[in-house]
Design a protein around this motif. Structure first.
Motif, PDB file in Angstrom:
ATOM      1  N   LEU A   1       0.872  -1.167   0.000  1.00  0.00           N
ATOM      2  CA  LEU A   1       0.000   0.000   0.000  1.00  0.00           C
ATOM      3  C   LEU A   1       0.910   1.218   0.000  1.00  0.00           C
ATOM      4  O   LEU A   1       1.598   1.487   0.993  1.00  0.00           O
ATOM      5  CB  LEU A   1      -0.915  -0.022   1.231  1.00  0.00           C
ATOM      6  CG  LEU A   1      -1.964   1.071   1.331  1.00  0.00           C
ATOM      7  CD1 LEU A   1      -2.933   0.996   0.144  1.00  0.00           C
ATOM      8  CD2 LEU A   1      -2.734   0.937   2.643  1.00  0.00           C
ATOM      9  N   ASP A   2       0.964   1.894  -1.142  1.00  0.00           N
ATOM     10  CA  ASP A   2       1.909   2.998  -1.330  1.00  0.00           C
ATOM     11  C   ASP A   2       3.332   2.562  -1.001  1.00  0.00           C
ATOM     12  O   ASP A   2       4.114   3.292  -0.405  1.00  0.00           O
ATOM     13  CB  ASP A   2       1.505   4.211  -0.493  1.00  0.00           C
ATOM     14  CG  ASP A   2       0.227   4.863  -0.981  1.00  0.00           C
ATOM     15  OD1 ASP A   2      -0.106   4.724  -2.175  1.00  0.00           O
ATOM     16  OD2 ASP A   2      -0.449   5.523  -0.157  1.00  0.00           O
TER      17      ASP A   2
ATOM     18  N   GLU B   1     -11.969   1.183   1.834  1.00  0.00           N
ATOM     19  CA  GLU B   1     -11.978   2.650   1.799  1.00  0.00           C
ATOM     20  C   GLU B   1     -10.592   3.237   2.007  1.00  0.00           C
ATOM     21  O   GLU B   1     -10.276   4.300   1.486  1.00  0.00           O
ATOM     22  CB  GLU B   1     -12.907   3.199   2.881  1.00  0.00           C
ATOM     23  CG  GLU B   1     -14.363   2.947   2.650  1.00  0.00           C
ATOM     24  CD  GLU B   1     -15.203   3.423   3.823  1.00  0.00           C
ATOM     25  OE1 GLU B   1     -14.650   3.736   4.904  1.00  0.00           O
ATOM     26  OE2 GLU B   1     -16.421   3.481   3.658  1.00  0.00           O
ATOM     27  N   ALA B   2      -9.766   2.552   2.772  1.00  0.00           N
ATOM     28  CA  ALA B   2      -8.416   3.036   3.058  1.00  0.00           C
ATOM     29  C   ALA B   2      -7.524   3.011   1.822  1.00  0.00           C
ATOM     30  O   ALA B   2      -6.466   3.625   1.806  1.00  0.00           O
ATOM     31  CB  ALA B   2      -7.781   2.211   4.169  1.00  0.00           C
ATOM     32  N   CYS B   3      -7.949   2.310   0.782  1.00  0.00           N
ATOM     33  CA  CYS B   3      -7.158   2.189  -0.442  1.00  0.00           C
ATOM     34  C   CYS B   3      -7.502   3.252  -1.479  1.00  0.00           C
ATOM     35  O   CYS B   3      -6.790   3.394  -2.469  1.00  0.00           O
ATOM     36  CB  CYS B   3      -7.368   0.806  -1.057  1.00  0.00           C
ATOM     37  SG  CYS B   3      -6.836  -0.526   0.027  1.00  0.00           S
TER      38      CYS B   3
ATOM     39  N   GLY C   1      -7.549   6.185  -3.738  1.00  0.00           N
ATOM     40  CA  GLY C   1      -6.527   7.151  -4.127  1.00  0.00           C
ATOM     41  C   GLY C   1      -5.101   6.724  -3.820  1.00  0.00           C
ATOM     42  O   GLY C   1      -4.181   7.518  -3.954  1.00  0.00           O
ATOM     43  N   ARG C   2      -4.926   5.480  -3.403  1.00  0.00           N
ATOM     44  CA  ARG C   2      -3.597   4.986  -3.055  1.00  0.00           C
ATOM     45  C   ARG C   2      -3.197   3.879  -4.026  1.00  0.00           C
ATOM     46  O   ARG C   2      -4.033   3.298  -4.688  1.00  0.00           O
ATOM     47  CB  ARG C   2      -3.592   4.482  -1.617  1.00  0.00           C
ATOM     48  CG  ARG C   2      -3.974   5.623  -0.650  1.00  0.00           C
ATOM     49  CD  ARG C   2      -4.108   5.173   0.750  1.00  0.00           C
ATOM     50  NE  ARG C   2      -2.784   4.996   1.343  1.00  0.00           N
ATOM     51  CZ  ARG C   2      -2.601   4.521   2.567  1.00  0.00           C
ATOM     52  NH1 ARG C   2      -3.624   4.173   3.303  1.00  0.00           N
ATOM     53  NH2 ARG C   2      -1.390   4.375   3.048  1.00  0.00           N
ATOM     54  N   THR C   3      -1.916   3.576  -4.084  1.00  0.00           N
ATOM     55  CA  THR C   3      -1.413   2.529  -4.955  1.00  0.00           C
ATOM     56  C   THR C   3      -1.375   1.213  -4.198  1.00  0.00           C
ATOM     57  O   THR C   3      -0.765   1.125  -3.131  1.00  0.00           O
ATOM     58  CB  THR C   3       0.007   2.872  -5.454  1.00  0.00           C
ATOM     59  OG1 THR C   3      -0.047   4.127  -6.142  1.00  0.00           O
ATOM     60  CG2 THR C   3       0.535   1.805  -6.388  1.00  0.00           C
ATOM     61  N   VAL C   4      -2.043   0.200  -4.756  1.00  0.00           N
ATOM     62  CA  VAL C   4      -2.070  -1.131  -4.160  1.00  0.00           C
ATOM     63  C   VAL C   4      -1.417  -2.094  -5.149  1.00  0.00           C
ATOM     64  O   VAL C   4      -1.805  -2.147  -6.314  1.00  0.00           O
ATOM     65  CB  VAL C   4      -3.514  -1.595  -3.866  1.00  0.00           C
ATOM     66  CG1 VAL C   4      -3.518  -3.000  -3.289  1.00  0.00           C
ATOM     67  CG2 VAL C   4      -4.208  -0.610  -2.930  1.00  0.00           C
TER      68      VAL C   4
END
Length: 107
Positions: free
Chosen positions: A4-5, A17-19, A21-24
């Motif tokens: 995750l990022d 939801e925590a993901c 806009g983030r890179t997984v």
């Protein structure tokens, strides 16, 4: 385990939801059959995987380690992989595979 990022995160407890806009990145995103990640090649060369239960998490955690420290000590490798339990007893081969990948990345 996923990245995750760029940091290892337990996918089983990660809220979707925590993901946003983030890179997984999953283990499948590390490389391709045509261009495997150095860790994937090293794990094959060292025959570091047996049953495969722990490998996805170990590969993802090792990739995060090598991204932040391309020449980790054995102690650093062991610390990065500490949350993972290989029940097949492949720990020695796993450590050697991460060291091999680090050497390859360093070239």
């Amino acid at each position: 385990m996923v990245l995750l990022d760029g940091a290892p995160a337990f996918a089983c407890t990660l809220v979707a939801e925590a993901c946003a806009g983030r890179t997984v990145v999953t283990v499948e995103g590390l490389g391709t059959p045509e261009a495997p990640h150095p860790l994937q090649s090293a794990f094959l060369a060292e025959q570091a995987g047996q049953c495969g239960y722990c490998l996805a998490g170990i590969l993802v955690s090792a990739a995060a380690l090598l991204a932040r420290d391309p020449a980790p000590t054995e102690e650093a490798i062991r610390a990065a992989l500490e949350p993972h339990l290989c029940r097949c007893g492949s720990h020695g081969r796993i450590i050697r595979a991460v060291q091999r990948a680090a050497r390859e990345i360093g070239r």
